[in-house]
Design a protein around this motif. Structure first.
Motif, PDB file in Angstrom:
ATOM      1  N   MET A   2      47.930  23.168  42.681  1.00 50.06           N
ATOM      2  CA  MET A   2      47.956  24.414  43.455  1.00 50.06           C
ATOM      3  C   MET A   2      49.422  24.839  43.647  1.00 50.06           C
ATOM      4  N   TYR A   3      49.671  26.107  43.496  1.00 50.33           N
ATOM      5  CA  TYR A   3      51.012  26.657  43.715  1.00 50.33           C
ATOM      6  C   TYR A   3      50.959  27.662  44.859  1.00 50.33           C
ATOM      7  N   SER A  47      48.154  30.919  48.236  1.00 52.49           N
ATOM      8  CA  SER A  47      47.890  29.866  47.259  1.00 52.49           C
ATOM      9  C   SER A  47      47.472  30.531  45.951  1.00 52.49           C
ATOM     10  N   SER A  48      47.832  29.871  44.852  1.00 49.66           N
ATOM     11  CA  SER A  48      47.601  30.468  43.542  1.00 49.66           C
ATOM     12  C   SER A  48      47.487  29.355  42.502  1.00 49.66           C
ATOM     13  N   GLU A  49      46.703  29.622  41.457  1.00 48.30           N
ATOM     14  CA  GLU A  49      46.640  28.611  40.393  1.00 48.30           C
ATOM     15  C   GLU A  49      47.833  28.725  39.448  1.00 48.30           C
ATOM     16  N   GLN A  50      48.490  29.873  39.494  1.00 51.29           N
ATOM     17  CA  GLN A  50      49.679  30.092  38.649  1.00 51.29           C
ATOM     18  C   GLN A  50      50.938  30.039  39.541  1.00 51.29           C
ATOM     19  N   LYS A  97      50.916  23.842  49.054  1.00 56.02           N
ATOM     20  CA  LYS A  97      50.703  22.834  47.988  1.00 56.02           C
ATOM     21  C   LYS A  97      49.902  21.641  48.515  1.00 56.02           C
TER      22      LYS A  97
END
Ligand code: COA
Length: 322
Positions: free
Chosen positions: A2-3, A169-172, A128
Motif C-alpha cells: 500500500m502506498y 491510500s493508493s495501490e500506485q 502504509k
C-alpha cells in the motif's frame, strides 16, 4: 504493497501584503538588499485577529475540494507548525472541529521549517501501516507574530500562510521515499527564545524575537539540503535527470540555487515562491507545491522532490510521483 498519494492540494495566504518598500519604512533596509540577498520581494502577513487555525481551515477546504473527498472520510489530521493558536489543545484538533471532521487522530508536529515534511512523512507511515486511509496534512505558520519588527536581520525574511494536502491510500506510488533528520547541536544558530516552560512572559514583547546567526545557518543549510536531495534520489535508485520538479523550502533564493546546481537541475525545474511569500517556515513547501500544481506546471505522474531545513536543525525530504 500500500502506498500513499496526494489527491489534492490547497493554499491560503493572508490578504495583507507587505512589500520590501513597505519594510524600508519600518527598518534600515532597502528593497535592493532584500532582493539580492534573499530573493524576497513581498510577503503576506496575518491580521492581528487572524490565527494559524484560520489559515489551516481555508487551505484545507481547498485541498478537500480539489481531492473531491468528504470530510467524513478523513481519518487522520497532522499539522506542521511552530506557531499554533494555543499551547493546547493542539491546532489539529481545532481544525478538526471547525471542519466537522469526525473523531480521528489529530496532532501537530513542531519541527520549525521542516514541519510539513515531518508531518507528511508521518502521515505516509500511518497509511502504509494500514492505520489511515485519508489524511489531511497541513503546513501553516503565523510567523510574523513571532518576529521582532525592529530587527532588520530577521524581519525581512518571513511571511505567513498555510498549505494543505489530502493524502490517500493508493495501490500506485505516490510517495516513493522519505528521509528525516535532526541535529540538536545547532540550537544556538536559530531559535525562538520563549516557550511554555521558559520565559513565556516575554512572548509577544520586543524582548523576544527570532534569534538567528544568518550566515552560519546559510552554510549548514546549503550543505545539508544538497546531501538530503542526493540521499533521496540515491536510496530510490533514481537518477537526477529523471526528476521533473524540485519543490524546496523557500528560505533564500541563493540556498535554492545552490541545491539545484548540486542536483544538476536547471532553475526552470524548481518551483519558486520565495519572491512572493518570503520564508513561511512549515508552510513554504506545501504552498509552493500547490502553486506548481494549480498553475499546471506539475502534472500527474511526474516525479517531485520536496525538501526542507529548519531550526534544530531539522531537515527532511519526500520523493513522490504526483
Ligand atoms: N538590510 C540591510 N542590511 C542588512 C539587513 C537588511 N535587512 N540585514 C542584515 N544586514 C546587514 C548586516 O548587518 C551586515 O552588515 P555589516 O557587514 O555592516 O555587519 C550585512 O548586511 C551582511 O550581513 P550578512 O549576514 O553577512 O549577510 P548574508 O549575505 O549572510 O545574508 C541572510 C543574510 C540572513 C539573508 C542570509 O545569511 C541567509 O539567508 N541565511 C539563512 C537564513 C535562513 O535561511 N533562515 C531560516 C532557515 S530555515
Amino acid at each position: 504493497m500500500m502506498y500513499s498519494r496526494i489527491a489534492g492540494t490547497g493554499r491560503y495566504l493572508p490578504e495583507k501584503v507587505l512589500t520590501n518598500f513597505d519594510l524600508e519604512k519600518i527598518v534600515d533596509t532597502t528593497d535592493e538588499w532584500i532582493r539580492t540577498r534573499t530573493g524576497v520581494e513581498r510577503r503576506h502577513c496575518v491580521r492581528e485577529d487572524e490565527t494559524t487555525s484560520d489559515m489551516c481551515v481555508e487551505a484545507a477546504k481547498r485541498a478537500i475540494q480539489k481531492a473531491d473527498v468528504d470530510v467524513a472520510d478523513i481519518d487522520l489530521i497532522i499539522i506542521g507548525t511552530t506557531s499554533p493558536d494555543l499551547i493546547f489543545p493542539n491546532v489539529a484538533t481545532i481544525v478538526q472541529h471547525r471542519l466537522g471532521i469526525p473523531a480521528c487522530p489529530a496532532f501537530s508536529i513542531e519541527a520549525a521549517c521542516t514541519g510539513f515534511i515531518y508531518a507528511l512523512t508521518t502521515a505516509d507511515k500511518f497509511i502504509k501501516a494500514g492505520e489511515a486511509k485519508c489524511a489531511l496534512v497541513v503546513g501553516a505558520e503565523c510567523i510574523t507574530k513571532l518576529v521582532d519588527w525592529t530587527d532588520r536581520n530577521t524581519c525581512v525574511l518571513f511571511g505567513d500562510g498555510a498549505g494543505a494536502v489530502i493524502l490517500k491510500s493508493s495501490e500506485q506510488p505516490g510517495i516513493i521515499g522519505t528521509h528525516l533528520g535532526a541535529d540538536g547541536q545547532y540550537k544556538e544558530l536559530l531559535y525562538y527564545p520563549v516557550g511554555a516552560s521558559k520565559e513565556l512572559h516575554k512572548a509577544g514583547t520586543d524582548e523576544a524575537g527570532i534569534v538567528m546567526a544568518g550566515s552560519e545557518v546559510f552554510k549548514v543549510a546549503v550543505k545539508t539540503l544538497g546531501n538530503v536531495a542526493s540521499q533521496a534520489l540515491e536510496s530510490a535508485g533514481i537518477d537526477q535527470s529523471e526528476l521533473d520538479w524540485l519543490v524546496p523550502h523557500q528560505a533564500n533564493i541563493r540556498i535554492i540555487q545552490a541545491t539545484a546546481k548540486r542536483l544538476g537541475l536547471p532553475m526552470e525545474k524548481v518551483i519558486l515562491t520565495v519572491q512572493d511569500h518570503g520564508n513561511t517556515s512549515a508552510a513554504s513547501v506545501p504552498l509552493a507545491l500547490d502553486v506548481g500544481i494549480r498553475d499546471g506546471r506539475i502534472q500527474p505522474g511526474q516525479l517531485v522532490l520536496m525538501e526542507a531545513f529548519g531550526g534544530g536543525f531539522t531537515w527532511g525530504s519526500v520523493l513522490m510521483r504526483l
